[in-house]
Design an enzyme around this catalytic site. Structure first.
Site, PDB file in Angstrom:
ATOM      1  N   ASP A   5     103.368 -21.315  45.480  1.00  0.00           N
ATOM      2  CA  ASP A   5     102.419 -20.292  45.927  1.00  0.00           C
ATOM      3  C   ASP A   5     102.055 -19.443  44.714  1.00  0.00           C
ATOM      4  OD1 ASP A   5     102.276 -20.877  48.672  1.00  0.00           O
ATOM      5  OD2 ASP A   5     104.126 -19.780  49.069  1.00  0.00           O
ATOM      6  N   HIS A  54     105.838 -14.610  51.568  1.00  0.00           N
ATOM      7  CA  HIS A  54     104.970 -13.651  50.883  1.00  0.00           C
ATOM      8  C   HIS A  54     105.353 -12.213  51.199  1.00  0.00           C
ATOM      9  CE1 HIS A  54     101.610 -16.954  50.921  1.00  0.00           C
ATOM     10  NE2 HIS A  54     102.627 -17.263  50.137  1.00  0.00           N
ATOM     11  N   GLU A  55     105.597 -11.942  52.464  1.00  0.00           N
ATOM     12  CA  GLU A  55     105.907 -10.571  52.886  1.00  0.00           C
ATOM     13  C   GLU A  55     107.222 -10.087  52.267  1.00  0.00           C
ATOM     14  OE1 GLU A  55     103.465 -12.758  55.927  1.00  0.00           O
ATOM     15  OE2 GLU A  55     105.304 -13.212  54.817  1.00  0.00           O
ATOM     16  N   GLU A  75     108.563  -1.375  31.455  1.00  0.00           N
ATOM     17  CA  GLU A  75     108.159  -2.047  30.229  1.00  0.00           C
ATOM     18  C   GLU A  75     107.516  -3.372  30.604  1.00  0.00           C
ATOM     19  OE1 GLU A  75     107.770  -4.327  26.952  1.00  0.00           O
ATOM     20  OE2 GLU A  75     109.302  -4.921  28.400  1.00  0.00           O
ATOM     21  N   CYS A  87     107.069 -21.906  48.430  1.00  0.00           N
ATOM     22  CA  CYS A  87     107.116 -21.762  49.880  1.00  0.00           C
ATOM     23  C   CYS A  87     108.522 -22.157  50.323  1.00  0.00           C
ATOM     24  CB  CYS A  87     106.073 -22.657  50.544  1.00  0.00           C
ATOM     25  SG  CYS A  87     106.228 -22.696  52.344  1.00  0.00           S
TER      26      CYS A  87
END
Length: 128
Positions: free
Chosen positions: A41, A75-76, A57, A34
């Site tokens: 996270d 996250h986004e 691969e 975070c």
């Protein structure tokens, strides 16, 4: 190929460029930090793509995911960055990436993004 974190995504030739076929990759070991608290996270990453000339691969993808372990990322932003890097490495006909982040403070985050190569259209689905 190294067995350490890296941002380099290795690719190989698509074994059947004449056919649209779906490749699905799931990883339950994605971690980043975070950017506000520094706490880890954790996320499940689900990728599905239709290759054009190149495929990713898997060991390099694992090492690529590993490279985020000590990086702060919303996250986004990290979900879209992963998609952008995969598009840059493979230039697929289609790719969709879904990141399902583990609960933190009672809040779940699911991010889904996709890319379609210019001019590519999916074939009609056959229902039998």
């Amino acid at each position: 190929m190294s067995s350490s974190p890296t941002k380099i995504l290795e690719v190989f030739d698509n074994p059947n460029i004449k056919r649209d076929f779906v490749i699905r990759i799931d990883s339950s070991e994605f971690t980043c930090l975070c950017p506000l608290t520094g706490q880890p996270d954790f996320a499940d990453i689900h990728i599905e793509y239709i290759s054009d000339k190149l495929c990713v691969e898997l060991k390099s993808l694992k090492n690529y995911f590993w490279s985020y372990r000590n990086e702060g990322a919303f996250h986004e932003a990290v979900t879209n960055k992963i998609l952008d890097d995969l598009v840059e490495a493979m230039d697929p006909r289609f790719i969709r990436l879904k990141a399902i982040f583990n609960v933190r403070g009672g809040v779940y985050t699911n991010i889904e993004c996709e890319h379609r190569k210019d001019g590519w259209e999916p074939r009609e689905v056959v229902n039998v």
